[in-house]
Design a protein around this motif. Structure first.
Motif, PDB file in Angstrom:
ATOM      1  N   ALA A  17       0.828  -1.210   0.000  1.00 44.36           N
ATOM      2  CA  ALA A  17       0.000   0.000   0.000  1.00 44.36           C
ATOM      3  C   ALA A  17       0.858   1.254   0.000  1.00 44.36           C
ATOM      4  CB  ALA A  17      -0.938  -0.010   1.214  1.00 44.36           C
ATOM      5  N   LEU A  18       1.923   1.260   0.792  1.00 50.94           N
ATOM      6  CA  LEU A  18       2.810   2.425   0.868  1.00 50.94           C
ATOM      7  C   LEU A  18       3.442   2.738  -0.479  1.00 50.94           C
ATOM      8  CD1 LEU A  18       4.512   4.465   2.727  1.00 50.94           C
ATOM      9  CD2 LEU A  18       6.264   2.717   2.522  1.00 50.94           C
ATOM     10  N   TYR A  19       4.088   1.755  -1.108  1.00 49.29           N
ATOM     11  CA  TYR A  19       4.826   2.012  -2.348  1.00 49.29           C
ATOM     12  C   TYR A  19       3.890   2.300  -3.524  1.00 49.29           C
ATOM     13  CZ  TYR A  19       8.774   0.256   0.340  1.00 49.29           C
ATOM     14  OH  TYR A  19       9.727   0.061   1.296  1.00 49.29           O
ATOM     15  N   VAL A  20       2.723   1.675  -3.538  1.00 56.56           N
ATOM     16  CA  VAL A  20       1.751   1.968  -4.589  1.00 56.56           C
ATOM     17  C   VAL A  20       1.277   3.413  -4.461  1.00 56.56           C
ATOM     18  CG1 VAL A  20      -0.616   1.461  -5.351  1.00 56.56           C
ATOM     19  CG2 VAL A  20       1.031  -0.406  -5.016  1.00 56.56           C
ATOM     20  N   GLN A  21       0.940   3.833  -3.236  1.00 60.41           N
ATOM     21  CA  GLN A  21       0.454   5.198  -3.045  1.00 60.41           C
ATOM     22  C   GLN A  21       1.578   6.220  -3.208  1.00 60.41           C
ATOM     23  OE1 GLN A  21      -1.470   6.007   0.720  1.00 60.41           O
ATOM     24  NE2 GLN A  21      -1.644   8.183   0.281  1.00 60.41           N
ATOM     25  N   ALA A  22       2.738   5.961  -2.627  1.00 64.66           N
ATOM     26  CA  ALA A  22       3.818   6.947  -2.641  1.00 64.66           C
ATOM     27  C   ALA A  22       4.411   7.155  -4.026  1.00 64.66           C
ATOM     28  CB  ALA A  22       4.927   6.524  -1.672  1.00 64.66           C
ATOM     29  N   PHE A  23       4.558   6.074  -4.800  1.00 68.82           N
ATOM     30  CA  PHE A  23       5.289   6.166  -6.067  1.00 68.82           C
ATOM     31  C   PHE A  23       4.466   5.792  -7.293  1.00 68.82           C
ATOM     32  CE2 PHE A  23       8.678   4.968  -2.884  1.00 68.82           C
ATOM     33  CZ  PHE A  23       9.091   6.269  -2.690  1.00 68.82           C
ATOM     34  N   GLY A  24       3.188   5.507  -7.111  1.00 66.57           N
ATOM     35  CA  GLY A  24       2.342   5.198  -8.255  1.00 66.57           C
ATOM     36  C   GLY A  24       2.653   3.865  -8.918  1.00 66.57           C
ATOM     37  N   LEU A  25       3.221   2.927  -8.176  1.00 65.49           N
ATOM     38  CA  LEU A  25       3.519   1.609  -8.721  1.00 65.49           C
ATOM     39  C   LEU A  25       2.249   0.767  -8.772  1.00 65.49           C
ATOM     40  CD1 LEU A  25       6.807   1.023  -6.711  1.00 65.49           C
ATOM     41  CD2 LEU A  25       6.598   1.754  -9.098  1.00 65.49           C
ATOM     42  N   THR A  26       2.303  -0.340  -9.492  1.00 67.20           N
ATOM     43  CA  THR A  26       1.162  -1.236  -9.639  1.00 67.20           C
ATOM     44  C   THR A  26       1.561  -2.646  -9.240  1.00 67.20           C
ATOM     45  OG1 THR A  26       0.371   0.071 -11.520  1.00 67.20           O
ATOM     46  CG2 THR A  26      -0.524  -2.152 -11.289  1.00 67.20           C
ATOM     47  N   ALA A  27       0.751  -3.293  -8.417  1.00 69.25           N
ATOM     48  CA  ALA A  27       0.996  -4.693  -8.067  1.00 69.25           C
ATOM     49  C   ALA A  27       0.680  -5.544  -9.290  1.00 69.25           C
ATOM     50  CB  ALA A  27       0.144  -5.104  -6.878  1.00 69.25           C
ATOM     51  N   ALA A  28       1.664  -6.337  -9.728  1.00 71.78           N
ATOM     52  CA  ALA A  28       1.498  -7.129 -10.948  1.00 71.78           C
ATOM     53  C   ALA A  28       1.274  -8.607 -10.659  1.00 71.78           C
ATOM     54  CB  ALA A  28       2.718  -6.958 -11.847  1.00 71.78           C
ATOM     55  N   ARG A  29       2.123  -9.173  -9.827  1.00 69.23           N
ATOM     56  CA  ARG A  29       2.015 -10.603  -9.508  1.00 69.23           C
ATOM     57  C   ARG A  29       2.232 -10.809  -8.023  1.00 69.23           C
ATOM     58  NH1 ARG A  29       6.236 -13.839 -13.030  1.00 69.23           N
ATOM     59  NH2 ARG A  29       7.575 -12.108 -12.449  1.00 69.23           N
ATOM     60  N   ARG A  30       1.610 -11.855  -7.502  1.00 71.18           N
ATOM     61  CA  ARG A  30       1.791 -12.244  -6.104  1.00 71.18           C
ATOM     62  C   ARG A  30       2.476 -13.595  -6.074  1.00 71.18           C
ATOM     63  NH1 ARG A  30      -0.286  -8.581  -3.242  1.00 71.18           N
ATOM     64  NH2 ARG A  30      -1.987  -7.339  -4.019  1.00 71.18           N
ATOM     65  N   PHE A  31       3.329 -13.755  -5.086  1.00 69.08           N
ATOM     66  CA  PHE A  31       4.042 -15.006  -4.892  1.00 69.08           C
ATOM     67  C   PHE A  31       3.593 -15.587  -3.555  1.00 69.08           C
ATOM     68  CE2 PHE A  31       6.548 -12.134  -7.481  1.00 69.08           C
ATOM     69  CZ  PHE A  31       6.696 -12.887  -8.635  1.00 69.08           C
ATOM     70  N   GLY A  32       2.390 -16.149  -3.559  1.00 69.83           N
ATOM     71  CA  GLY A  32       1.802 -16.660  -2.336  1.00 69.83           C
ATOM     72  C   GLY A  32       1.645 -15.534  -1.326  1.00 69.83           C
ATOM     73  N   GLU A  33       1.880 -15.848  -0.070  1.00 69.86           N
ATOM     74  CA  GLU A  33       1.795 -14.857   1.007  1.00 69.86           C
ATOM     75  C   GLU A  33       3.130 -14.159   1.230  1.00 69.86           C
ATOM     76  OE1 GLU A  33      -1.110 -14.102   2.686  1.00 69.86           O
ATOM     77  OE2 GLU A  33      -1.985 -15.388   1.141  1.00 69.86           O
ATOM     78  N   GLY A  34       4.183 -14.562   0.465  1.00 69.36           N
ATOM     79  CA  GLY A  34       5.527 -14.083   0.772  1.00 69.36           C
ATOM     80  C   GLY A  34       6.104 -13.033  -0.132  1.00 69.36           C
ATOM     81  N   GLY A  35       5.404 -12.625  -1.181  1.00 70.44           N
ATOM     82  CA  GLY A  35       6.010 -11.642  -2.068  1.00 70.44           C
ATOM     83  C   GLY A  35       5.012 -11.040  -3.031  1.00 70.44           C
ATOM     84  N   VAL A  36       5.356  -9.861  -3.518  1.00 68.68           N
ATOM     85  CA  VAL A  36       4.553  -9.186  -4.534  1.00 68.68           C
ATOM     86  C   VAL A  36       5.500  -8.429  -5.457  1.00 68.68           C
ATOM     87  CG1 VAL A  36       4.139  -7.112  -3.133  1.00 68.68           C
ATOM     88  CG2 VAL A  36       2.553  -7.683  -4.957  1.00 68.68           C
ATOM     89  N   GLU A  37       5.179  -8.456  -6.733  1.00 72.65           N
ATOM     90  CA  GLU A  37       5.948  -7.741  -7.743  1.00 72.65           C
ATOM     91  C   GLU A  37       5.253  -6.418  -8.036  1.00 72.65           C
ATOM     92  OE1 GLU A  37       7.715  -9.017 -11.997  1.00 72.65           O
ATOM     93  OE2 GLU A  37       5.516  -9.033 -11.873  1.00 72.65           O
ATOM     94  N   LEU A  38       6.011  -5.322  -7.947  1.00 72.27           N
ATOM     95  CA  LEU A  38       5.483  -3.993  -8.264  1.00 72.27           C
ATOM     96  C   LEU A  38       6.125  -3.511  -9.555  1.00 72.27           C
ATOM     97  CD1 LEU A  38       5.654  -2.308  -4.737  1.00 72.27           C
ATOM     98  CD2 LEU A  38       3.707  -3.486  -5.802  1.00 72.27           C
ATOM     99  N   LEU A  39       5.311  -2.990 -10.450  1.00 65.50           N
ATOM    100  CA  LEU A  39       5.800  -2.460 -11.723  1.00 65.50           C
ATOM    101  C   LEU A  39       5.491  -0.975 -11.816  1.00 65.50           C
ATOM    102  CD1 LEU A  39       4.681  -5.328 -14.137  1.00 65.50           C
ATOM    103  CD2 LEU A  39       6.906  -5.012 -13.008  1.00 65.50           C
ATOM    104  N   GLY A  40       6.211  -0.311 -12.706  1.00 67.79           N
ATOM    105  CA  GLY A  40       6.016   1.113 -12.933  1.00 67.79           C
ATOM    106  C   GLY A  40       7.316   1.880 -12.831  1.00 67.79           C
ATOM    107  N   ALA A  41       8.371   1.226 -12.367  1.00 65.00           N
ATOM    108  CA  ALA A  41       9.710   1.806 -12.341  1.00 65.00           C
ATOM    109  C   ALA A  41      10.496   1.177 -13.497  1.00 65.00           C
ATOM    110  CB  ALA A  41      10.385   1.517 -11.001  1.00 65.00           C
TER     111      ALA A  41
END
Length: 132
Positions: A17-41
């Motif tokens: 939530a922080l990085y999406v709001q602060a930098f306008g990134l988008t969550a692209a893929r989830r890796f179970g409960e342990g990871g998320v890929e953010l795109l836009g940089a």
């Protein structure tokens, strides 16, 4: 060469939530409960859930208090003030005044997970102002 950015965090939903709001990134893929890929940089950013107190590197343990590391991330923005306000509203903490230089403007930030960030606004020729 491809560069991937991995950031350990103790709370994956809060970090996303922080990085999406602060930098306008988008969550692209989830890796179970342990990871998320953010795109836009220019490089993908992977947020990786890692509990405080677990082994980080060598024998040091993770702690998410504000720490110093020789590696930090710079986010280049078109206009510094609106980007700074967006980052602060998302939960980042400002650690310096805005500094003016012949190449542009910079402000240092920290996220709630101890990581350092800078917002940069280039002016003129940007870093080329420093070369001869």
């Amino acid at each position: 060469m491809q560069l991937l950015i991995n950031i350990d965090v103790p709370d994956l939903p809060a970090a996303e939530a922080l990085y999406v709001q602060a930098f306008g990134l988008t969550a692209a893929r989830r890796f179970g409960e342990g990871g998320v890929e953010l795109l836009g940089a220019q490089a993908p950013i992977y947020l990786l859930l890692a509990a405080p107190g677990t082994t980080a590197a060598a024998s040091s343990l993770r702690d998410y208090d504000r720490h110093w590391t020789p590696v930090h991330l710079d986010v280049v923005v078109d206009e510094l003030e609106p980007a700074l306000q967006r980052a602060l509203a998302a939960g980042m903490r400002q650690e310096s005044d805005i500094r003016e230089a012949n190449w542009g403007r910079i402000v240092r930030l920290a996220d709630p997970f101890g990581h350092g960030w800078c917002l940069l606004q280039f002016v003129g020729r940007g870093y080329d102002e420093l070369t001869t």
